[in-house]
Design a protein around this motif. Structure first.
Motif, PDB file in Angstrom:
ATOM      1  N   ARG A 236      13.698  -7.647  -7.631  1.00  0.00           N
ATOM      2  CA  ARG A 236      13.055  -8.192  -6.106  1.00  0.00           C
ATOM      3  C   ARG A 236      11.511  -6.644  -5.624  1.00  0.00           C
ATOM      4  N   LYS A 239       8.768  -5.664  -7.520  1.00  0.00           N
ATOM      5  CA  LYS A 239       7.552  -6.650  -6.960  1.00  0.00           C
ATOM      6  C   LYS A 239       7.335  -6.658  -5.144  1.00  0.00           C
ATOM      7  N   SER A 240       8.314  -6.049  -4.915  1.00  0.00           N
ATOM      8  CA  SER A 240       7.906  -6.235  -3.533  1.00  0.00           C
ATOM      9  C   SER A 240       6.492  -5.016  -3.352  1.00  0.00           C
ATOM     10  N   GLN A 242       4.918  -3.574  -5.529  1.00  0.00           N
ATOM     11  CA  GLN A 242       3.678  -4.039  -6.161  1.00  0.00           C
ATOM     12  C   GLN A 242       2.771  -4.771  -5.205  1.00  0.00           C
ATOM     13  N   ARG A 243       3.557  -5.484  -4.338  1.00  0.00           N
ATOM     14  CA  ARG A 243       2.507  -6.248  -3.548  1.00  0.00           C
ATOM     15  C   ARG A 243       1.968  -5.524  -2.777  1.00  0.00           C
TER      16      ARG A 243
END
Length: 274
Positions: A236, A239-240, A242-243
């Motif tokens: 998680r 991914k955060s 990455q965003r």
């Protein structure tokens, strides 16, 4: 509908589920047109926790059941033949067997999600004493359809040398061959009782090993769950991140394009530009 099969099914159901299961089976019998069977099923009584645990023990430990029934027959015969010393020895053996099988019954119940309290274990012990002492109770118990343990303890423990009737003089009341038969039966009773006690202890040891394996497996599963949770949290976070990086890259690209346009405009507007 096979009513006898339904009886076996219902007395394997936990006490807190018994009434609902019985009513459902009663309704099913009525729908099938079996009014007599429905009446018999509806009349069944919910077993106590001790009786349910005993029923489950009977279903899951058939070898122990056979040994207990054989031990009961042996002890009842020994009661008729043994002298005071032999009776004391037999009582000690049967107490050891009962203690082992009470522990095994409690283990079976706990595996099914219904641990037995101390008072319920006492009821189970009372039941085993009755099984060893009374052939009618033994037959009812071994059917696996017990509703409740006997009202009063029945067993061999209360038979002690002081309560035995005086032993008649063998020279007067029996022949020498009868005395030999009695001694042989006494030896056989002691041997069979000792074998039953050893088998019961082995069964309890095996149950304890299974419990230890289960606890170890549960510990490994818990550790794996923690590792999975940690990895999911890291995923998680990744991914955060990455965003956020993609958003920053997009903003940087937009700023760069704007800067290029402004530079091109400035170059066109500069003095001397052709």
């Amino acid at each position: 509908m096979d009513v006898e099969q339904v009886f076996d099914e219902l007395y394997g159901v936990a006490p807190d589920e018994f009434v609902a299961a019985r009513d459902a089976r009663t309704a099913e019998a009525r729908r099938s047109g079996d009014a007599a069977g429905a009446k018999r099923i509806a009349a069944l009584r919910r077993p106590t926790l001790a009786a349910w645990a005993s029923n489950r023990f009977v279903r899951e430990r058939p070898e122990d059941v056979r040994r207990l029934l054989a031990l009961g027959e042996t002890l009842r015969e020994a009661t008729r033949l043994l002298d005071a010393a032999r009776m004391r020895e037999a009582a000690g053996v049967q107490n050891k067997v009962i203690a082992a099988e009470v522990r095994e019954t409690a283990a079976v119940a706990e595996e099914a999600g219904h641990p037995l309290s101390a008072s319920v274990r006492q009821e189970v012990e009372q039941l085993f004493r009755a099984v060893l002492a009374d052939p009618d109770i033994a037959a009812e118990w071994s059917s696996g359809r017990l509703v409740k343990p006997p009202q009063a303890p029945v067993g061999f423990g209360a038979i002690v040398p002081e309560t035995l009737p005086p032993r008649p003089d063998p020279a007067v009341t029996r022949a020498a061959d009868d005395e030999a038969v009695a001694e042989k039966a006494a030896r056989k009773a002691a041997e069979e009782a000792a074998e039953a006690a050893e088998a019961a202890e082995a069964a309890v040891a095996e149950a304890r090993r299974r419990d230890e394996d289960l606890r170890a497996a549960e510990a490994r599963a818990s550790e794996a769950d923690e590792q999975v949770a940690a990895l999911e949290e890291r995923l998680r976070d990744a991914k955060s991140a990455q965003r956020t990086a993609r958003k920053a890259a997009k903003e940087a690209a937009t700023t760069a394009r704007r800067a290029h346009r402004e530079a091109a405009t400035a170059e066109r507007d500069a003095p001397g530009h052709r």
